[in-house]
Design a protein around this motif. Structure first.
Motif, PDB file in Angstrom:
ATOM      1  N   PRO A  38     -49.732  -7.331   4.730  1.00 45.30           N
ATOM      2  CA  PRO A  38     -49.650  -7.874   3.182  1.00 45.30           C
ATOM      3  C   PRO A  38     -48.613  -7.681   2.529  1.00 45.30           C
ATOM      4  N   SER A  39     -48.180  -6.162   2.734  1.00 42.80           N
ATOM      5  CA  SER A  39     -46.979  -5.810   2.245  1.00 42.80           C
ATOM      6  C   SER A  39     -46.375  -4.445   2.937  1.00 42.80           C
ATOM      7  N   ALA A  40     -45.107  -4.430   2.900  1.00 44.41           N
ATOM      8  CA  ALA A  40     -44.394  -3.469   3.379  1.00 44.41           C
ATOM      9  C   ALA A  40     -44.898  -2.135   2.991  1.00 44.41           C
ATOM     10  N   LYS A  41     -45.460  -1.941   1.723  1.00 44.20           N
ATOM     11  CA  LYS A  41     -45.835  -0.706   1.225  1.00 44.20           C
ATOM     12  C   LYS A  41     -46.945  -0.514   1.695  1.00 44.20           C
ATOM     13  N   ILE A  42     -47.892  -1.234   2.130  1.00 44.19           N
ATOM     14  CA  ILE A  42     -49.305  -0.966   2.945  1.00 44.19           C
ATOM     15  C   ILE A  42     -49.069  -0.522   4.280  1.00 44.19           C
ATOM     16  N   SER A  43     -48.371  -1.454   4.930  1.00 42.50           N
ATOM     17  CA  SER A  43     -48.031  -1.076   6.620  1.00 42.50           C
ATOM     18  C   SER A  43     -46.646  -2.026   6.859  1.00 42.50           C
ATOM     19  N   ALA A  44     -46.051  -1.419   7.920  1.00 39.70           N
ATOM     20  CA  ALA A  44     -44.791  -2.002   8.436  1.00 39.70           C
ATOM     21  C   ALA A  44     -44.979  -3.176   9.514  1.00 39.70           C
ATOM     22  N   PRO A  45     -44.544  -4.126   9.251  1.00 39.56           N
ATOM     23  CA  PRO A  45     -44.460  -5.432  10.162  1.00 39.56           C
ATOM     24  C   PRO A  45     -43.808  -4.804  11.435  1.00 39.56           C
ATOM     25  N   THR A  46     -44.031  -5.528  12.527  1.00 45.54           N
ATOM     26  CA  THR A  46     -43.147  -5.361  13.745  1.00 45.54           C
ATOM     27  C   THR A  46     -42.610  -6.416  14.288  1.00 45.54           C
ATOM     28  N   TYR A  47     -41.343  -6.473  15.220  1.00 47.22           N
ATOM     29  CA  TYR A  47     -40.807  -7.878  15.318  1.00 47.22           C
ATOM     30  C   TYR A  47     -40.255  -8.027  16.758  1.00 47.22           C
ATOM     31  N   TYR A  48     -39.840  -9.222  17.041  1.00 45.19           N
ATOM     32  CA  TYR A  48     -39.301  -9.587  18.423  1.00 45.19           C
ATOM     33  C   TYR A  48     -37.765  -9.083  18.154  1.00 45.19           C
ATOM     34  N   ILE A  49     -37.136  -8.748  19.174  1.00 52.71           N
ATOM     35  CA  ILE A  49     -35.822  -8.521  19.313  1.00 52.71           C
ATOM     36  C   ILE A  49     -35.081  -9.650  20.278  1.00 52.71           C
ATOM     37  N   ASN A  50     -33.786  -9.949  19.797  1.00 50.68           N
ATOM     38  CA  ASN A  50     -33.013 -10.906  20.356  1.00 50.68           C
ATOM     39  C   ASN A  50     -32.616 -10.165  21.783  1.00 50.68           C
ATOM     40  N   PRO A  51     -32.742 -10.798  22.921  1.00 51.41           N
ATOM     41  CA  PRO A  51     -32.415 -10.198  24.303  1.00 51.41           C
ATOM     42  C   PRO A  51     -30.936 -10.053  24.172  1.00 51.41           C
ATOM     43  N   GLY A  52     -30.133  -9.354  24.943  1.00 50.04           N
ATOM     44  CA  GLY A  52     -28.776  -8.828  25.128  1.00 50.04           C
ATOM     45  C   GLY A  52     -28.170 -10.021  25.944  1.00 50.04           C
TER      46      GLY A  52
END
Length: 594
Positions: free
Chosen positions: A569-583
């Motif tokens: 909902p908000s970064a102030k509530i909890s942090a999103p997580t992400y995919y990372i571009n492969p090398g």
């Protein structure tokens, strides 16, 4: 699947590259078998590679088979089978803070520390599935006016999402709504153990038989089609808690279907035990009419879907049964008009829907705290209305397409992975209304001295249409940019092919994407770059067209976030997580038909 060839032969493909990637593929063609009208092929592939970040590897074995029996009048029946077995190393998807600090090193641990639940061998994704279908085409009359298409099919899939949990063996745990104690003696723990690590596997076993029947009638400039689709589905979801070697941290069985932990009451310990039965009925009818010497084509149709879903939560006492019913009409219309041999204008309007996952019907339970989240059996389905207006131009030099689109969503469904007993499971979130509109532009050139450049561009305006409730609060999300919706995207590429030497260069830009409903955290814009180079050799012995090819991705070895794994909902509530571009990666491939 491609149709079998009328000629005996086959195809081979061998590849090797970065991260010890190796792939072997072979397809054998029978050709026409005598005068039976039967032809078939069989293929097998094996792929293995190290995980691109962290420890672990990925392995996949795949088998395909297709047989076709041709009849007179272009009628035919086919049998297609696909089998897949894979074991994938799950990755840890970092928050922005974790990625900024650790980069590609933000992952599960390569070594086991007693009591740890972040060891890479505890987080695997094994899966098996098989798909069988028998599509057939029956031309009823010799003039080709009436045709029947029939496709019965069957799908079976089974596999877990593996995780791990640390247990206090002297305290009670929850199996659904029940407080229970773990039986140490029958669960692989020593009697004096006070803590222990167990494997948690969210297992899904799914059966999906069904059939699609379509009738088509052609008369002059008119084509009328109508049909029916039926599918029955069962989905058994288990939250298994199984043994793990306390010294090595390795699960006793990565499939989660044996070595169960038991309670002192003699029952297996589950965090989830649900069975869902779904029946889908869809009726459809459509008509296509060509007018003005085939310069104007009009198409219109209507689908009506009836989805009945019954579910049973065996971990709940009392009322275990859940029920939900969806009835959705989805009409569509399209028209295109050829102004001349080079120009065309087109317009389309359609509707679509997406039902929530069946897992949304049930409560989720945490081993140590009981209820984690409450199921919503009455959650509404997503419904969208889509409009498009476009113009195409094509001549011997270039082709171009410009289209304007507008989508309106109600009850927008977003898939949200949530943690359950240190295992990620997917749940749907109703994000309310959304409006998405924009423009797509594509331009491609005809080959010039064997070169063929192309470019594409998209502008997207995606807006949330209402505020969203979160707990006892209301988030001020109306007018915010929708999650994962970049305003700008573009691609630039160029191909080369002179019959022997071939290759292409692709550059793609993706603009900023927000990862929270409140638009207070985002992924910066980024560029991806890939190159393919290859050479076709002359015929060599039994090899008809031997070919050597190299694929290069991420030439600059840039490391950045490329997608949203979990939004919040908000970064102030909890942090999103992400995919990372492969090398950076290179893959060399040799292939040929024979």
């Amino acid at each position: 699947m491609i149709d079998p060839s009328h000629h005996r032969g086959g195809y081979v493909d061998f590849a090797y590259g970065t991260y010890k990637t190796n792939r072997e593929f072979i397809r054998l063609e029978s050709g026409d078998i005598g005068r039976t009208g039967v032809r078939a092929w069989l293929s097998f592939s094996h792929t293995d590679s190290d995980s691109w970040r962290g420890s672990g590897d990925n392995e996949r074995q795949h088998l395909d088979f297709k047989l076709v029996k041709d009849f007179h009048n272009n009628s035919r029946i086919a049998l297609a089978v696909a089998y897949d077995n894979q074991v994938i190393q799950n990755l840890l998807f970092p928050t922005k803070a974790q990625f900024d600090k650790l980069g590609a090193s933000a992952n599960y641990s390569s070594t086991y520390t007693p009591g740890s639940t972040s060891y890479y061998k505890q987080h695997l994704l094994p899966y098996n599935d098989v798909i069988v279908s028998a599509p057939s085409v029956w031309n009823i009359d010799t003039a080709g006016h009436f045709r029947i298409d029939e496709t019965p099919y069957f799908f079976y899939g089974w596999g877990p999402v593996d995780g791990a949990v640390n247990l206090n063996l002297n305290n009670p745990v929850y199996s659904g709504t029940q407080k229970v104690f773990i039986n140490k003696a029958t669960s692989g723990f020593s009697q004096d153990a006070t803590t222990g690590v167990a494997s948690t596997a969210q297992v899904s076993q799914m059966f999906r038989p069904g059939s699609v029947t379509k009738f088509t009638w052609k008369q002059g400039h008119n084509t009328l089609s109508a049909g029916f689709w039926y599918e029955w589905m069962s989905n058994h979801s288990l939250g298994s808690v199984t043994r793990m070697d306390q010294t090595t941290g390795v699960p006793a069985n990565m499939w989660g279907n044996s070595y169960y932990l038991n309670t002192t009451g003699g029952q297996r310990l589950y965090t989830r035990n649900t069975m869902t039965y779904s029946q889908t009925y869809m009726m459809f009818i459509g008509d296509t009419l060509k007018l003005l010497k085939d310069r104007l084509t009009l198409s219109a149709g209507f689908k009506y879907t009836y989805l009945n879903r019954d579910g049973y939560n065996y971990l709940e006492q009392g009322n275990q049964r859940k029920h939900v019913l969806y009835q959705v009409p989805t009409p569509y219309f399209s028209a295109h008009y050829n102004i001349d041999s080079h120009q065309q204008i087109y317009v389309a309007g359609s509707t679509n829907f997406h039902v929530p996952s069946d897992s949304n019907m049930y409560n989720l339970y945490n081993l140590t705290s009981g209820t984690l989240s409450t199921g919503i059996s009455s959650q509404k389905s997503e419904y969208s209305i889509e409009e498009e207006l476009g113009y195409r131009y094509q001549n011997h030099i270039f082709a171009a397409d410009v289209s304007f689109f507008n989508y309106n969503f109600t009850n927008r469904q977003l898939a949200l992975p949530v943690w359950q007993n240190d295992t990620l499971v997917s749940e749907n979130v109703n994000a309310g209304g959304q409006t998405s509109r924009g423009v797509d532009v594509q331009i491609g050139m005809a080959p010039f001295h064997h070169f063929r450049p192309y470019v594409s561009f998209e502008y997207l305006y995606a807006r949330m249409d209402n505020n969203l409730a979160y707990g006892t609060n209301v988030l001020n999300t109306k007018g915010k940019t929708a999650i994962g919706s970049p305003h700008y995207q573009g691609a630039l590429g160029i191909d080369y092919d002179d019959g022997r030497i071939f290759g292409n260069l692709n550059l793609r830009y993706t603009g900023r994407q927000y990862s929270t409903f409140m638009d207070d955290e985002s992924i910066p814009g980024y560029i991806t770059d890939n190159i393919t180079l290859g050479y076709r050799f002359p015929k060599l012995a039994f090899l008809k067209v031997p070919q050597l090819q190299v694929n290069l991705q991420n030439l600059t070895n840039s490391m950045y976030r490329t997608g949203i794994y979990t939004f919040t909902p908000s970064a102030k509530i909890s942090a999103p997580t992400y995919y990372i571009n492969p090398g950076f990666a290179a893959l060399f491939t040799f292939s040929s038909s024979f």
